[in-house]
Write a protein that holds these residues in place. Structure first.
Motif, PDB file in Angstrom:
ATOM      1  N   LEU A  49       0.683  -1.290   0.063  1.00 61.53           N
ATOM      2  CA  LEU A  49      -0.053  -0.016  -0.076  1.00 61.53           C
ATOM      3  C   LEU A  49       0.918   1.207  -0.050  1.00 61.53           C
ATOM      4  N   SER A  75     -11.608 -11.469   4.253  1.00 58.50           N
ATOM      5  CA  SER A  75     -10.768 -11.093   2.950  1.00 58.50           C
ATOM      6  C   SER A  75     -12.043  -9.996   2.505  1.00 58.50           C
ATOM      7  N   LEU A 114     -11.831  -1.514  -3.342  1.00 56.85           N
ATOM      8  CA  LEU A 114     -11.856  -2.646  -2.386  1.00 56.85           C
ATOM      9  C   LEU A 114     -13.395  -2.685  -1.923  1.00 56.85           C
ATOM     10  N   VAL A 156      -8.477 -10.380  -1.664  1.00 55.98           N
ATOM     11  CA  VAL A 156      -7.172 -10.054  -1.073  1.00 55.98           C
ATOM     12  C   VAL A 156      -7.361  -9.938   0.680  1.00 55.98           C
ATOM     13  N   THR A 157      -6.211 -10.172   1.208  1.00 58.62           N
ATOM     14  CA  THR A 157      -6.159 -10.003   2.887  1.00 58.62           C
ATOM     15  C   THR A 157      -5.218  -9.057   3.121  1.00 58.62           C
ATOM     16  N   GLN A 158      -5.021  -8.630   4.442  1.00 61.93           N
ATOM     17  CA  GLN A 158      -4.448  -7.652   4.937  1.00 61.93           C
ATOM     18  C   GLN A 158      -3.477  -8.169   6.057  1.00 61.93           C
ATOM     19  N   ASN A 194       0.325  -3.657   3.664  1.00 68.58           N
ATOM     20  CA  ASN A 194       0.454  -4.448   2.752  1.00 68.58           C
ATOM     21  C   ASN A 194      -0.995  -5.272   2.585  1.00 68.58           C
ATOM     22  N   LEU A 195      -1.191  -5.757   1.385  1.00 69.46           N
ATOM     23  CA  LEU A 195      -2.488  -6.451   0.951  1.00 69.46           C
ATOM     24  C   LEU A 195      -1.847  -7.894   0.402  1.00 69.46           C
TER      25      LEU A 195
END
Length: 523
Positions: free
Chosen positions: A30, A43, A64, A90-92, A97-98
């Motif tokens: 990010l 997610s 998102l 996507v997850t974090q 970051n993703l």
């Protein structure tokens, strides 16, 4: 750049590079860290809205869709390109970051088009696109370099799709390119024209046509001006010269008078200025209208007092500002017409309460200049390369005529099609001789005949022509005189192969634009 570009069936090399690039984790960084954007263990759906390459990294704009349906846009960077429209889960793992799965990354690398349907896009179809990314592919020693690019398509039924292209030279990121379909997995690059940027022309043409107004609107208003002591003498003199210089139909039947009217239509003003022919600008229609605007503007209430002694150099410097100010008033007048085409439709600009006011004359004069510039841009828009490599040059213009007390605009279009140059390597016996082709179109509405449209074509001294009249009486009258017209053309040294008159309007008389675009090297 010249040559062919290929659409790779399966980007094996890209998949291998992705695997090696994702060993440390399939992470999108990010650009602005966001704590708690996606809850642990959950997610979110992400869609790639834009893709931009910066050196070896790729900048993404992601939309998102979070829990509860809330949407937000974030910017991220990646070591690999994700095509526009790619859908991801996507997850974090951390605030900056993703993460996506390796399988998703590999799937996205093949989500671009890998084959063209020639039923949907036949061979010869012109595709236009914008280059998103360019990367050099690993090659064995001694092998020529291959560059892989992602290109988003801007036209055709595939507009918005992403195409993967392999080419022998790198495509500049952000540039616009054009290529013709040669097969399911082959495109032929269309080189840049040395004198046109067609995409910019088309955009400017649409802008000008939203502002333009018919020439007769201004000229009729000038004819109706009452004698007024408040109008400066210099402005009145310019108006009188403009109206007195309008030719009549009988005068335009003289070749010299017709030639002068074409040259002074405003279509060649810039060419004359570039050539230093300033002494020939006095009768030019566009130059006259620009001078008229410069003389009107100081007299409107919103400006300073009219100064008839303004130096010519000051006028020349201020004139573009005058025009921009006047054109700015016209951007919202009426619905925007479709750009291009012949003839340009009649379009009126509504005046204010006082139609003889300087403000209204300023608006009409600015609209008339946009009308002339619409013809000039249409000329450029319809010029370029033909499908066989020849050159098509178009001159489109408009001449206002005086017919008794009426102002009648005569719209004219000339097109010259030059054959492609013969290549030195071609054998003389295989060369096909091709000749220059000329086309002429006329459109006018002359009382009491009504609207008329003429199309003629000249090749090797042979002329063919078609005439259309909207009124039945006029069509019958012209048809009865075709024999005399044919004889006069024959006496002029032309062989007439076809000459007919029809009632109505010509089919497909709208835009006769080239299916041709060029790389925009300034994008």
């Amino acid at each position: 750049m010249k040559g062919d570009m290929n659409i790779p069936p399966m980007p094996h090399t890209a998949s291998s590079s992705l695997r090696s690039g994702l060993v440390g984790g399939e992470v999108l960084k990010l650009l602005q860290p966001a704590e708690g954007l996606i809850r642990p263990g959950q997610s979110a759906q992400a869609e790639v809205l834009s893709l931009k390459q910066n050196d070896q990294a790729f900048q993404l704009l992601l939309k998102l869709t979070l829990a509860g349906g809330r949407e937000t846009n974030v910017q991220a960077s990646s070591n690999f390109p994700l095509p526009l429209g790619t859908q991801l889960a996507v997850t974090q793992p951390s605030a900056g970051n993703l993460a996506i799965s390796l399988q998703q990354a590999l799937s996205s690398s093949v989500a671009t088009l890998t084959r063209l349907d020639t039923q949907q896009l036949p061979v010869g179809t012109l595709l236009q696109g914008k280059v998103l990314t360019t990367q050099a592919l690993p090659q064995a020693a001694g092998q020529p370099a291959i560059y892989r690019s992602l290109v988003t398509l801007l036209n055709s039924a595939l507009s918005g799709s992403t195409l993967t292209l392999d080419s022998p030279q790198p495509l500049r990121i952000g540039s616009l390119l054009s290529a013709r379909v040669q097969g399911p997995q082959s495109l032929n690059f269309v080189p840049l024209s040395g004198r046109q940027e067609q995409l910019a022309i088309a955009q400017q043409l649409a802008t000008q046509q939203s502002r333009q107004g018919s020439l007769e609107g201004l000229l009729n208003a000038l004819q109706k001006l009452p004698p007024s002591d408040s109008m400066p003498d210099e402005l009145r003199t310019s108006i009188d010269k403009l109206l007195a210089g309008l030719p009549t139909p009988s005068q335009l039947s003289n070749p010299k008078a017709l030639s002068a009217a074409l040259l002074n239509s405003g279509a060649f003003l810039e060419a004359r200025l570039l050539g230093g022919q300033t002494q020939a600008l006095a009768p030019d229609m566009k130059a006259t209208l620009l001078r008229l605007i410069a003389q009107i503007l100081p007299g409107v209430p919103a400006s300073t007092a009219f100064n008839p002694g303004m130096a010519a150099s000051t006028q020349a410097q201020a004139m573009p500002t005058f025009v921009r100010n006047a054109l700015g008033m016209l951007g919202q007048v009426g619905a925007k017409p479709q750009p291009g085409g012949f003839p340009l439709p009649q379009r009126s600009v509504q005046g204010g309460e006082h139609e003889d006011s300087l403000e209204n004359l300023l608006k009409l004069a600015a609209a008339a200049i946009s009308r002339l510039q619409s013809h000039q841009l249409s000329s450029l828009d319809q010029s370029g390369r033909t499908a066989d490599g020849g050159t098509l040059t178009t001159w489109q213009l408009e001449i206002p005529m005086r017919n008794a007390h009426d102002i009648v605009p005569l719209q004219v279009k000339f097109q010259r099609e030059d054959p492609p140059e013969q290549q030195p390597q071609e054998k003389p016996e295989s060369r096909e001789t091709k000749d220059q082709l000329w086309r002429v179109e006329l459109a006018f509405d002359l009382a009491p005949l009504g609207p008329l449209h003429v199309q003629a074509q000249l090749l090797r001294g042979n002329l063919s022509g078609q005439l259309w009249a909207e009124r039945a009486y006029t069509a019958h009258l012209i048809d009865s005189q075709l024999g005399n017209l044919r004889q006069r053309l024959h006496d002029a040294g032309l062989s007439v192969t076809d000459l007919d008159c029809h009632q109505g309007t010509p089919p497909h008389s709208g835009p006769a634009r080239l299916e041709q675009r060029w790389v925009d090297e300034t994008a």
